[in-house]
Design a protein around this motif. Structure first.
Motif, PDB file in Angstrom:
ATOM      1  N   LEU A 135     -45.942  11.004 -11.106  1.00  0.00           N
ATOM      2  CA  LEU A 135     -46.678   9.744 -11.186  1.00  0.00           C
ATOM      3  C   LEU A 135     -48.063  10.043 -11.750  1.00  0.00           C
ATOM      4  O   LEU A 135     -48.754  10.932 -11.259  1.00  0.00           O
ATOM      5  CB  LEU A 135     -46.816   9.122  -9.799  1.00  0.00           C
ATOM      6  CG  LEU A 135     -47.763   7.916  -9.695  1.00  0.00           C
ATOM      7  CD1 LEU A 135     -47.172   6.699 -10.400  1.00  0.00           C
ATOM      8  CD2 LEU A 135     -48.074   7.597  -8.232  1.00  0.00           C
ATOM      9  N   THR A 136     -48.472   9.317 -12.776  1.00  0.00           N
ATOM     10  CA  THR A 136     -49.829   9.499 -13.301  1.00  0.00           C
ATOM     11  C   THR A 136     -50.638   8.225 -13.149  1.00  0.00           C
ATOM     12  O   THR A 136     -50.102   7.109 -13.199  1.00  0.00           O
ATOM     13  CB  THR A 136     -49.825   9.930 -14.784  1.00  0.00           C
ATOM     14  OG1 THR A 136     -49.344   8.854 -15.612  1.00  0.00           O
ATOM     15  CG2 THR A 136     -48.975  11.168 -14.999  1.00  0.00           C
ATOM     16  N   GLY A 137     -51.955   8.421 -12.962  1.00  0.00           N
ATOM     17  CA  GLY A 137     -52.882   7.307 -12.848  1.00  0.00           C
ATOM     18  C   GLY A 137     -54.018   7.441 -13.839  1.00  0.00           C
ATOM     19  O   GLY A 137     -54.010   8.307 -14.723  1.00  0.00           O
ATOM     20  N   ALA A 138     -55.026   6.616 -13.653  1.00  0.00           N
ATOM     21  CA  ALA A 138     -56.119   6.518 -14.621  1.00  0.00           C
ATOM     22  C   ALA A 138     -56.847   7.836 -14.840  1.00  0.00           C
ATOM     23  O   ALA A 138     -57.396   8.080 -15.914  1.00  0.00           O
ATOM     24  CB  ALA A 138     -57.112   5.448 -14.170  1.00  0.00           C
ATOM     25  N   GLY A 139     -56.833   8.725 -13.832  1.00  0.00           N
ATOM     26  CA  GLY A 139     -57.553   9.986 -13.948  1.00  0.00           C
ATOM     27  C   GLY A 139     -57.057  10.874 -15.072  1.00  0.00           C
ATOM     28  O   GLY A 139     -57.830  11.667 -15.618  1.00  0.00           O
ATOM     29  N   ILE A 140     -55.788  10.749 -15.456  1.00  0.00           N
ATOM     30  CA  ILE A 140     -55.271  11.618 -16.515  1.00  0.00           C
ATOM     31  C   ILE A 140     -55.792  11.175 -17.879  1.00  0.00           C
ATOM     32  O   ILE A 140     -55.906  11.980 -18.805  1.00  0.00           O
ATOM     33  CB  ILE A 140     -53.721  11.686 -16.504  1.00  0.00           C
ATOM     34  CG1 ILE A 140     -53.247  12.895 -17.317  1.00  0.00           C
ATOM     35  CG2 ILE A 140     -53.103  10.394 -17.006  1.00  0.00           C
ATOM     36  CD1 ILE A 140     -51.754  13.173 -17.195  1.00  0.00           C
ATOM     37  N   SER A 141     -56.135   9.898 -18.012  1.00  0.00           N
ATOM     38  CA  SER A 141     -56.634   9.397 -19.290  1.00  0.00           C
ATOM     39  C   SER A 141     -58.155   9.356 -19.353  1.00  0.00           C
ATOM     40  O   SER A 141     -58.721   9.099 -20.420  1.00  0.00           O
ATOM     41  CB  SER A 141     -56.073   7.990 -19.558  1.00  0.00           C
ATOM     42  OG  SER A 141     -54.672   8.033 -19.752  1.00  0.00           O
ATOM     43  N   ALA A 142     -58.819   9.618 -18.231  1.00  0.00           N
ATOM     44  CA  ALA A 142     -60.283   9.560 -18.206  1.00  0.00           C
ATOM     45  C   ALA A 142     -60.902  10.545 -19.185  1.00  0.00           C
ATOM     46  O   ALA A 142     -61.909  10.248 -19.844  1.00  0.00           O
ATOM     47  CB  ALA A 142     -60.794   9.813 -16.793  1.00  0.00           C
ATOM     48  N   GLU A 143     -60.282  11.743 -19.308  1.00  0.00           N
ATOM     49  CA  GLU A 143     -60.833  12.748 -20.226  1.00  0.00           C
ATOM     50  C   GLU A 143     -60.562  12.415 -21.691  1.00  0.00           C
ATOM     51  O   GLU A 143     -61.093  13.073 -22.584  1.00  0.00           O
ATOM     52  CB  GLU A 143     -60.290  14.126 -19.876  1.00  0.00           C
ATOM     53  CG  GLU A 143     -60.831  14.663 -18.562  1.00  0.00           C
ATOM     54  CD  GLU A 143     -60.244  16.019 -18.234  1.00  0.00           C
ATOM     55  OE1 GLU A 143     -60.672  17.008 -18.837  1.00  0.00           O
ATOM     56  OE2 GLU A 143     -59.344  16.080 -17.364  1.00  0.00           O
ATOM     57  N   SER A 144     -59.756  11.383 -21.924  1.00  0.00           N
ATOM     58  CA  SER A 144     -59.561  10.884 -23.294  1.00  0.00           C
ATOM     59  C   SER A 144     -60.513   9.725 -23.589  1.00  0.00           C
ATOM     60  O   SER A 144     -60.404   9.081 -24.631  1.00  0.00           O
ATOM     61  CB  SER A 144     -58.109  10.431 -23.480  1.00  0.00           C
ATOM     62  OG  SER A 144     -57.219  11.534 -23.423  1.00  0.00           O
ATOM     63  N   GLY A 145     -61.414   9.443 -22.646  1.00  0.00           N
ATOM     64  CA  GLY A 145     -62.411   8.409 -22.865  1.00  0.00           C
ATOM     65  C   GLY A 145     -62.054   7.045 -22.318  1.00  0.00           C
ATOM     66  O   GLY A 145     -62.781   6.072 -22.564  1.00  0.00           O
ATOM     67  N   LEU A 146     -60.950   6.949 -21.588  1.00  0.00           N
ATOM     68  CA  LEU A 146     -60.554   5.666 -21.012  1.00  0.00           C
ATOM     69  C   LEU A 146     -60.989   5.629 -19.550  1.00  0.00           C
ATOM     70  O   LEU A 146     -60.502   6.403 -18.729  1.00  0.00           O
ATOM     71  CB  LEU A 146     -59.043   5.463 -21.133  1.00  0.00           C
ATOM     72  CG  LEU A 146     -58.496   5.504 -22.563  1.00  0.00           C
ATOM     73  CD1 LEU A 146     -57.009   5.170 -22.575  1.00  0.00           C
ATOM     74  CD2 LEU A 146     -59.249   4.542 -23.477  1.00  0.00           C
ATOM     75  N   GLY A 147     -61.893   4.737 -19.227  1.00  0.00           N
ATOM     76  CA  GLY A 147     -62.488   4.703 -17.897  1.00  0.00           C
ATOM     77  C   GLY A 147     -61.545   4.212 -16.826  1.00  0.00           C
ATOM     78  O   GLY A 147     -60.566   3.515 -17.094  1.00  0.00           O
ATOM     79  N   THR A 148     -61.850   4.565 -15.581  1.00  0.00           N
ATOM     80  CA  THR A 148     -61.112   4.088 -14.428  1.00  0.00           C
ATOM     81  C   THR A 148     -61.843   2.892 -13.814  1.00  0.00           C
ATOM     82  O   THR A 148     -62.947   2.539 -14.216  1.00  0.00           O
ATOM     83  CB  THR A 148     -60.980   5.195 -13.364  1.00  0.00           C
ATOM     84  OG1 THR A 148     -62.269   5.422 -12.783  1.00  0.00           O
ATOM     85  CG2 THR A 148     -60.489   6.493 -13.984  1.00  0.00           C
ATOM     86  N   PHE A 149     -61.214   2.263 -12.823  1.00  0.00           N
ATOM     87  CA  PHE A 149     -61.842   1.140 -12.112  1.00  0.00           C
ATOM     88  C   PHE A 149     -63.228   1.512 -11.596  1.00  0.00           C
ATOM     89  O   PHE A 149     -64.114   0.682 -11.511  1.00  0.00           O
ATOM     90  CB  PHE A 149     -60.997   0.751 -10.887  1.00  0.00           C
ATOM     91  CG  PHE A 149     -59.754  -0.034 -11.211  1.00  0.00           C
ATOM     92  CD1 PHE A 149     -59.768  -1.034 -12.166  1.00  0.00           C
ATOM     93  CD2 PHE A 149     -58.579   0.230 -10.544  1.00  0.00           C
ATOM     94  CE1 PHE A 149     -58.626  -1.756 -12.448  1.00  0.00           C
ATOM     95  CE2 PHE A 149     -57.425  -0.492 -10.815  1.00  0.00           C
ATOM     96  CZ  PHE A 149     -57.454  -1.482 -11.774  1.00  0.00           C
ATOM     97  N   ARG A 150     -63.372   2.773 -11.197  1.00  0.00           N
ATOM     98  CA  ARG A 150     -64.567   3.181 -10.455  1.00  0.00           C
ATOM     99  C   ARG A 150     -65.658   3.811 -11.314  1.00  0.00           C
ATOM    100  O   ARG A 150     -66.691   4.202 -10.809  1.00  0.00           O
ATOM    101  CB  ARG A 150     -64.146   4.138  -9.322  1.00  0.00           C
ATOM    102  CG  ARG A 150     -63.311   3.416  -8.290  1.00  0.00           C
ATOM    103  CD  ARG A 150     -62.391   4.331  -7.505  1.00  0.00           C
ATOM    104  NE  ARG A 150     -61.453   3.532  -6.730  1.00  0.00           N
ATOM    105  CZ  ARG A 150     -60.338   3.031  -7.213  1.00  0.00           C
ATOM    106  NH1 ARG A 150     -59.995   3.237  -8.455  1.00  0.00           N
ATOM    107  NH2 ARG A 150     -59.542   2.298  -6.450  1.00  0.00           N
TER     108      ARG A 150
END
Length: 229
Positions: A7-22
């Protein structure tokens, strides 16, 4: 052969520049979730919601997969057993990194949905209030993303995979959004080994048998290399 469910969440894409809710200062920080990620918010102000998702769509289209996305694609390609990839993310970075198939339980930014007839089509770069459905012509087009209060996609298939898992990993998830936050309990009940890979402990960290903390671009490739060794 071992069946692996990830299962993947927003944290895996954060380093690609896509922000998370927080994240501070990102797209989400400029809006209340109730205004841009609920059916009620869309009913109140469809122009605001479309504007928000138009911006997210453009941001996601410009992003590139990072080493974590590519590592999971490598695991799918090289592991002798089945590797099921489930994501809460609405970007296409797993696919861009080479993964296939990917179960998008929260839909995708690349999709449009008719609220009247459930027809789906490829979303244009810019959607707007009154977007006509290509099938029924109703002016009820919306982003094909799952909002708070709506049922995630593929749940029957996902629960079937969880019941068969030998190993379950959660990557970059907050552990705060259900039903995904309860997947660890489902697989533990079935006897699977569980591992969390996250930047920091999630809300469900204590329920995992193994925990690895650090940037996904570092922890995920190292974990995959161990599995394939």
């Amino acid at each position: 052969m071992q069946k692996i469910v990830i299962l993947t969440g927003a944290g895996i894409s954060a380093e690609s520049g896509l922000g998370t809710f927080r994240d501070e200062g990102g797209l989400w920080a400029q809006h209340r979730i109730e205004d841009v990620a609920t059916p009620e918010g869309f009913a109140r102000d469809p122009a605001l919601v479309h504007g928000f998702y138009n911006a997210r769509r453009a941001q996601a289209a410009a992003a590139e997969p990072n080493p974590a996305h590519r590592a999971l694609a490598r695991l799918q390609a090289e592991h002798p057993g089945e590797v099921v990839l489930i994501t809460q993310n609405v970007d296409a970075l797993h696919e861009a990194g080479g993964a296939d198939p990917v179960l998008h339980m929260h839909g995708t930014l690349a999709g449009a949905l008719c609220a009247a007839c459930d027809h789906r089509w490829v979303a244009p770069a810019q959607m707007h209030p009154g977007q006509p459905c290509p099938a029924c012509r109703a002016p009820t087009g919306r982003p094909d993303v799952v909002w708070f209060g709506e049922m995630p996609y593929h749940m029957e298939e996902i629960y079937a995979h969880l019941a068969e898992a030998d190993l379950f990993a959660a990557v970059g998830t907050s552990g705060e959004v259900y039903p995904a936050a309860a997947f660890v309990d489902e697989v533990q009940a079935a006897g699977a080994h569980t591992v969390e890979l996250n930047l920091a402990p999630s809300a469900t960290t204590s329920r995992f048998a193994e925990r690895r903390y650090g940037p996904a671009s570092e922890t995920v490739p190292a974990w995959v290399a161990e599995l394939l060794a």
